[in-house]
Scaffold this motif. Structure first.
Motif, PDB file in Angstrom:
ATOM      1  N   THR A   1      13.687  -1.496  11.953  1.00 27.61           N
ATOM      2  CA  THR A   1      12.456  -0.899  11.454  1.00 27.61           C
ATOM      3  C   THR A   1      11.449  -0.863  12.600  1.00 27.61           C
ATOM      4  O   THR A   1      11.740  -1.358  13.696  1.00 27.61           O
ATOM      5  CB  THR A   1      11.888  -1.683  10.267  1.00 27.61           C
ATOM      6  N   THR A   2      10.293  -0.281  12.373  1.00 26.59           N
ATOM      7  CA  THR A   2       9.288  -0.150  13.432  1.00 26.59           C
ATOM      8  C   THR A   2       8.011  -0.875  13.043  1.00 26.59           C
ATOM      9  O   THR A   2       7.511  -0.710  11.929  1.00 26.59           O
ATOM     10  CB  THR A   2       8.968   1.336  13.705  1.00 26.59           C
ATOM     11  N   GLU A   3       7.516  -1.698  13.966  1.00 20.50           N
ATOM     12  CA  GLU A   3       6.261  -2.416  13.752  1.00 20.50           C
ATOM     13  C   GLU A   3       5.423  -2.376  15.034  1.00 20.50           C
ATOM     14  O   GLU A   3       5.926  -2.045  16.102  1.00 20.50           O
ATOM     15  CB  GLU A   3       6.529  -3.887  13.371  1.00 20.50           C
ATOM     16  N   LYS A   4       4.146  -2.714  14.897  1.00 21.05           N
ATOM     17  CA  LYS A   4       3.257  -2.866  16.042  1.00 21.05           C
ATOM     18  C   LYS A   4       2.890  -4.332  16.171  1.00 21.05           C
ATOM     19  O   LYS A   4       2.501  -4.969  15.201  1.00 21.05           O
ATOM     20  CB  LYS A   4       1.980  -2.034  15.857  1.00 21.05           C
ATOM     21  N   GLN A   5       3.026  -4.871  17.380  1.00 21.41           N
ATOM     22  CA  GLN A   5       2.649  -6.257  17.629  1.00 21.41           C
ATOM     23  C   GLN A   5       1.615  -6.316  18.741  1.00 21.41           C
ATOM     24  O   GLN A   5       1.682  -5.555  19.700  1.00 21.41           O
ATOM     25  CB  GLN A   5       3.873  -7.096  18.011  1.00 21.41           C
TER      26      GLN A   5
END
Length: 292
Positions: free
Chosen positions: A182-186
């Motif tokens: 999946t895609t996330e922003k950190q």
């Protein structure tokens, strides 16, 4: 208790003519009908197993990704060139490229150039980009040179156009589309980074099981008897410094045995291995570029 250790330090990052239409020196004669059957059979085999189909590049990246964090180790400076080696092997397995025929002056794998067998697109954007570069390059180049060009490791600014950029991010997005990541922003204090955590744990477990079985319960003691994709996965996994991630769940005894078998593969002489019946020359040529 046994101490877990690496097999060896993966090395740091340090031809083309169309066989059907070009009569250049070193071209490989291939029957078009046989070639089509081989391509169709390979594409079918790739889709036989249950679950999403993964390229060799995606398998290497999946082994290297941290499950929760969704990125590879910041200290891994080997995976970039390893992924470029995967491109060459994947194109060879799909019968798009091969090594030029062995000659009197070019017997060593490190000297033999890559030639284009079939320029038909594979349907994979990254592979097709590499295939186009190989087809257009004249005169051709050996494996080591292609790995460097595709990685952007060149002092010649005219060759920077052969670099394939953002490979890890593009591969990760492919696996997002396949439902594996999946895609996330950190937030990393000074900047934000796109990450791709694992969501389909079964795909990674299946991949790790395949690697484990290849060097344990299904170990065959001869590289030419191994499944070609699995052999490439082990050799490139080692060169990319991600192979040990597949052995994290093993007991100490199984780990030691697995690493013993891996050591036998990575310490083999590629130029000797290709003399064995059924050996894949491209796999060992790429291995030679990393294991020298």
């Amino acid at each position: 208790m046994a101490t877990r250790r690496r097999v060896g330090n993966p090395p740091s990052n340090s031809t083309t003519a169309n066989a059907h239409t070009t009569s250049g020196q070193g071209a490989v004669a291939v029957d078009p009908d046989d070639l089509k059957r081989d391509i169709d059979k390979y594409d079918d085999d790739l889709g036989d197993s249950k679950g999403p189909k993964l390229t060799l590049m995606e398998e290497i990246l999946l082994l290297g990704l941290k499950d929760r964090e969704g990125y590879t180790s910041f200290w891994n400076d080997c995976i970039s060139s390893g992924l470029r080696g995967c491109m060459l092997i994947e194109l060879s397995l799909r019968k798009r490229v091969s090594l030029e025929a062995m000659g009197a002056r070019r017997r060593s794998l490190s000297m033999r150039k890559i030639v284009c067998q079939d320029s038909t697109p594979t349907g994979d954007v990254i592979l097709d980009e590499a295939l186009r570069f190989i087809k257009e390059m004249s005169p051709g180049l050996p494996v080591q040179s292609w790995i460097e060009l595709l990685s952007g490791e060149t002092w010649n600014p005219l060759n920077l156009g052969y670099q394939i950029r953002n490979v890890r991010e593009r591969l990760a997005k492919n696996m997002v589309d396949k439902g594996i990541l999946t895609t996330e922003k950190q937030n990393f204090f000074l900047f934000d980074m796109t990450t791709h955590p694992l969501v389909d744990t079964s795909s990674k477990q299946k991949l790790m099981k395949k690697v484990q079985e290849a060097v344990l319960s299904r170990w065959v003691n001869e590289s030419n008897r191994m499944d070609k994709r699995t052999l490439a996965l082990i050799l490139l996994g080692h060169s990319s410094d991600v192979l040990e991630n597949a052995f994290a769940s093993l007991s100490d005894d199984d780990y030691d045995l697995a690493m013993k078998h891996v050591r036998e593969l990575v310490e083999a002489d590629p130029d000797v291995e290709v003399q064995k019946s059924g050996s894949d020359h491209m796999i060992w040529a790429v291995a030679a570029a990393f294991l020298k």
